[in-house]
Design a protein around this motif. Structure first.
Motif, PDB file in Angstrom:
ATOM      1  N   GLY A  24      -7.976  10.392 -22.868  1.00 20.92           N
ATOM      2  CA  GLY A  24      -8.218  11.274 -23.991  1.00 20.92           C
ATOM      3  C   GLY A  24      -9.666  11.425 -24.402  1.00 20.92           C
ATOM      4  N   PHE A  25     -10.589  10.845 -23.641  1.00 20.73           N
ATOM      5  CA  PHE A  25     -12.006  10.988 -23.960  1.00 20.73           C
ATOM      6  C   PHE A  25     -12.484  12.414 -23.663  1.00 20.73           C
ATOM      7  CE2 PHE A  25     -11.785   6.429 -23.618  1.00 20.73           C
ATOM      8  CZ  PHE A  25     -12.820   5.949 -24.414  1.00 20.73           C
ATOM      9  N   LYS A  26     -13.449  12.871 -24.442  1.00 20.43           N
ATOM     10  CA  LYS A  26     -14.164  14.098 -24.138  1.00 20.43           C
ATOM     11  C   LYS A  26     -15.435  13.735 -23.369  1.00 20.43           C
ATOM     12  CE  LYS A  26     -12.339  16.368 -28.241  1.00 20.43           C
ATOM     13  NZ  LYS A  26     -12.645  16.971 -29.571  1.00 20.43           N
ATOM     14  N   ILE A  27     -15.862  14.631 -22.498  1.00 19.49           N
ATOM     15  CA  ILE A  27     -17.004  14.359 -21.620  1.00 19.49           C
ATOM     16  C   ILE A  27     -18.116  15.365 -21.910  1.00 19.49           C
ATOM     17  CG2 ILE A  27     -17.799  14.084 -19.254  1.00 19.49           C
ATOM     18  CD1 ILE A  27     -15.654  12.066 -20.090  1.00 19.49           C
ATOM     19  N   GLY A  28     -19.227  14.865 -22.413  1.00 22.73           N
ATOM     20  CA  GLY A  28     -20.403  15.697 -22.627  1.00 22.73           C
ATOM     21  C   GLY A  28     -21.490  15.338 -21.644  1.00 22.73           C
ATOM     22  N   MET A  83      -3.645   1.605 -25.278  1.00 22.59           N
ATOM     23  CA  MET A  83      -4.660   1.116 -26.214  1.00 22.59           C
ATOM     24  C   MET A  83      -5.108   2.257 -27.129  1.00 22.59           C
ATOM     25  SD  MET A  83      -8.363  -0.620 -25.377  1.00 22.59           S
ATOM     26  CE  MET A  83      -9.484  -1.068 -26.714  1.00 22.59           C
ATOM     27  N   GLN A  84      -5.183   1.984 -28.430  1.00 20.03           N
ATOM     28  CA  GLN A  84      -5.648   2.979 -29.385  1.00 20.03           C
ATOM     29  C   GLN A  84      -7.172   3.053 -29.323  1.00 20.03           C
ATOM     30  OE1 GLN A  84      -3.726   4.989 -31.300  1.00 20.03           O
ATOM     31  NE2 GLN A  84      -5.611   6.037 -31.875  1.00 20.03           N
ATOM     32  N   HIS A  85      -7.698   4.249 -29.059  1.00 23.47           N
ATOM     33  CA  HIS A  85      -9.135   4.392 -28.899  1.00 23.47           C
ATOM     34  C   HIS A  85      -9.785   4.889 -30.178  1.00 23.47           C
ATOM     35  CE1 HIS A  85      -9.236   3.641 -24.594  1.00 23.47           C
ATOM     36  NE2 HIS A  85      -8.210   4.450 -24.449  1.00 23.47           N
ATOM     37  N   THR A  86     -10.905   4.253 -30.529  1.00 25.73           N
ATOM     38  CA  THR A  86     -11.764   4.765 -31.591  1.00 25.73           C
ATOM     39  C   THR A  86     -12.837   5.649 -30.989  1.00 25.73           C
ATOM     40  OG1 THR A  86     -11.370   2.803 -32.949  1.00 25.73           O
ATOM     41  CG2 THR A  86     -13.297   4.149 -33.499  1.00 25.73           C
ATOM     42  N   LEU A  87     -13.345   5.252 -29.832  1.00 29.41           N
ATOM     43  CA  LEU A  87     -14.315   6.084 -29.138  1.00 29.41           C
ATOM     44  C   LEU A  87     -13.696   7.442 -28.813  1.00 29.41           C
ATOM     45  CD1 LEU A  87     -15.960   3.572 -26.625  1.00 29.41           C
ATOM     46  CD2 LEU A  87     -17.045   4.634 -28.609  1.00 29.41           C
ATOM     47  N   GLU A  88     -14.510   8.476 -28.944  1.00 27.68           N
ATOM     48  CA  GLU A  88     -14.029   9.825 -28.692  1.00 27.68           C
ATOM     49  C   GLU A  88     -14.668  10.493 -27.487  1.00 27.68           C
ATOM     50  OE1 GLU A  88     -13.577  12.405 -32.258  1.00 27.68           O
ATOM     51  OE2 GLU A  88     -14.537  10.726 -33.314  1.00 27.68           O
ATOM     52  N   ALA A 100     -18.449   7.701  -9.950  1.00 27.79           N
ATOM     53  CA  ALA A 100     -18.590   8.571 -11.120  1.00 27.79           C
ATOM     54  C   ALA A 100     -17.329   9.380 -11.378  1.00 27.79           C
ATOM     55  CB  ALA A 100     -19.793   9.497 -10.947  1.00 27.79           C
ATOM     56  N   LEU A 101     -16.791   9.994 -10.341  1.00 27.85           N
ATOM     57  CA  LEU A 101     -15.620  10.855 -10.535  1.00 27.85           C
ATOM     58  C   LEU A 101     -14.406  10.046 -10.969  1.00 27.85           C
ATOM     59  CD1 LEU A 101     -14.550  13.722 -10.417  1.00 27.85           C
ATOM     60  CD2 LEU A 101     -13.965  13.344  -8.012  1.00 27.85           C
ATOM     61  N   ASP A 102     -14.223   8.863 -10.393  1.00 31.95           N
ATOM     62  CA  ASP A 102     -13.094   8.014 -10.785  1.00 31.95           C
ATOM     63  C   ASP A 102     -13.185   7.642 -12.259  1.00 31.95           C
ATOM     64  OD1 ASP A 102     -12.027   8.084  -8.245  1.00 31.95           O
ATOM     65  OD2 ASP A 102     -12.930   6.174  -7.630  1.00 31.95           O
ATOM     66  N   VAL A 103     -14.396   7.304 -12.706  1.00 35.89           N
ATOM     67  CA  VAL A 103     -14.586   6.926 -14.110  1.00 35.89           C
ATOM     68  C   VAL A 103     -14.281   8.105 -15.028  1.00 35.89           C
ATOM     69  CG1 VAL A 103     -16.342   6.320 -15.827  1.00 35.89           C
ATOM     70  CG2 VAL A 103     -16.210   5.046 -13.689  1.00 35.89           C
ATOM     71  N   VAL A 104     -14.821   9.267 -14.693  1.00 31.82           N
ATOM     72  CA  VAL A 104     -14.608  10.451 -15.533  1.00 31.82           C
ATOM     73  C   VAL A 104     -13.127  10.825 -15.580  1.00 31.82           C
ATOM     74  CG1 VAL A 104     -15.067  12.934 -15.721  1.00 31.82           C
ATOM     75  CG2 VAL A 104     -16.940  11.345 -15.282  1.00 31.82           C
ATOM     76  N   GLN A 105     -12.465  10.803 -14.446  1.00 38.18           N
ATOM     77  CA  GLN A 105     -11.043  11.142 -14.428  1.00 38.18           C
ATOM     78  C   GLN A 105     -10.224  10.156 -15.255  1.00 38.18           C
ATOM     79  OE1 GLN A 105     -10.329  11.365 -10.175  1.00 38.18           O
ATOM     80  NE2 GLN A 105     -10.657  13.586 -10.145  1.00 38.18           N
TER      81      GLN A 105
END
Length: 270
Positions: free
Chosen positions: A119-123, A1-6, A108-113
């Protein structure tokens, strides 16, 4: 899936770690008692949750019920010297005890991984000062959770929540192309304001955070009727504060991100 969210920008206590957000709330109770022998309830301590800790103490001092008890006990309103003394009592207690409430919230960890694989960045942003976060970040890293950036309540001269500055500082550090491509996830009303003021999609967390005030064991033991009652109460508060979505815990985030992607593809913005 092409992501717009970054990027997804997470809160800490009550959102990704410390189910029920007990580390800061209990320490506020203890700090008031240790510094001045002043009794504060856990529910009262939760009231301004999400603000920077100095601002949190100031807000408690302005609460009508707390202010009346303070005036009756000391014969004067709470002043800045009192706020400083309580804050300086709070910080070492928080550093000492934050480890007792540092466990990642289930899922939480499963979601972040999964987000990283896409390709998401995590802040991340937090009402904790940097001194506390140095300890908590090390404990989270030992559990394999290390955001790409963490902005603390005392990092920026402009201040913390409910302003947009911490979230926008994440945008700069992560080099995000548009704030509408970011999602802010938080369990508090100031956290919702932070995301909205920064121009981001906002997702409130109803059952793992401070407003619910459940331990993980209480959450797991609750029947569906109890969960529904709590979900309805907290969701109403978060939605009234402007949340675009409300989920039970961070484990439920992926389906929300899919919906936001569809809305972005249709030209919608936060």
């Amino acid at each position: 899936m092409q992501h717009t969210l970054e990027a997804v920008i997470f809160d800490w206590a009550g959102t990704t770690v410390d189910f029920g957000s007990f580390a800061p709330t209990q320490i506020f109770v203890d700090a008031f008692q240790t510094a001045y022998g002043f009794a504060l309830s856990l529910d009262e301590a939760r009231g301004p949750m999400g603000l920077g800790k100095w601002q949190h103490i100031e807000a408690l001092g302005r609460d009508p019920a707390i202010a009346a008890r303070w005036q009756a006990q000391f014969g004067r309103p709470m002043g800045q010297a009192d706020v400083r003394h309580i804050y300086e009592t709070f910080i070492p207690l928080q550093v000492e005890r934050v480890g007792a409430h540092s466990a990642l919230i289930p899922g939480a960890l499963d979601v972040v991984q999964s987000l990283r694989q896409q390709g998401f960045k995590i802040g991340s942003t937090t009402g904790y000062p940097r001194q506390v976060m140095e300890r908590l970040m090390a404990l989270a890293s030992a559990q394999d959770y290390t955001p790409d950036c963490t902005v603390c309540a005392d990092d920026l001269p402009a201040g913390a929540r409910p302003g947009p500055w911490m979230a926008l500082h994440c945008v700069q550090q992560l080099r995000i192309g548009a704030v509408s491509h970011c999602v802010k996830v938080d369990d508090t009303l100031p956290g919702m304001a932070e995301g909205l003021n920064a121009g981001m999609w906002t997702v409130g967390v109803a059952l793992s955070g401070s407003p619910a005030g459940w331990t993980l064991a209480q959450y797991q033991a609750a029947d569906e009727a109890s969960r529904a009652n709590m979900r309805n109460r907290v969701s109403a508060e978060l939605l009234a504060a402007g949340a675009h979505y409300v989920i039970d815990t961070v484990a439920d985030l992926p389906v929300v991100l899919q919906d936001i992607e569809q809305r972005l593809a249709q030209g919608q913005r936060p």
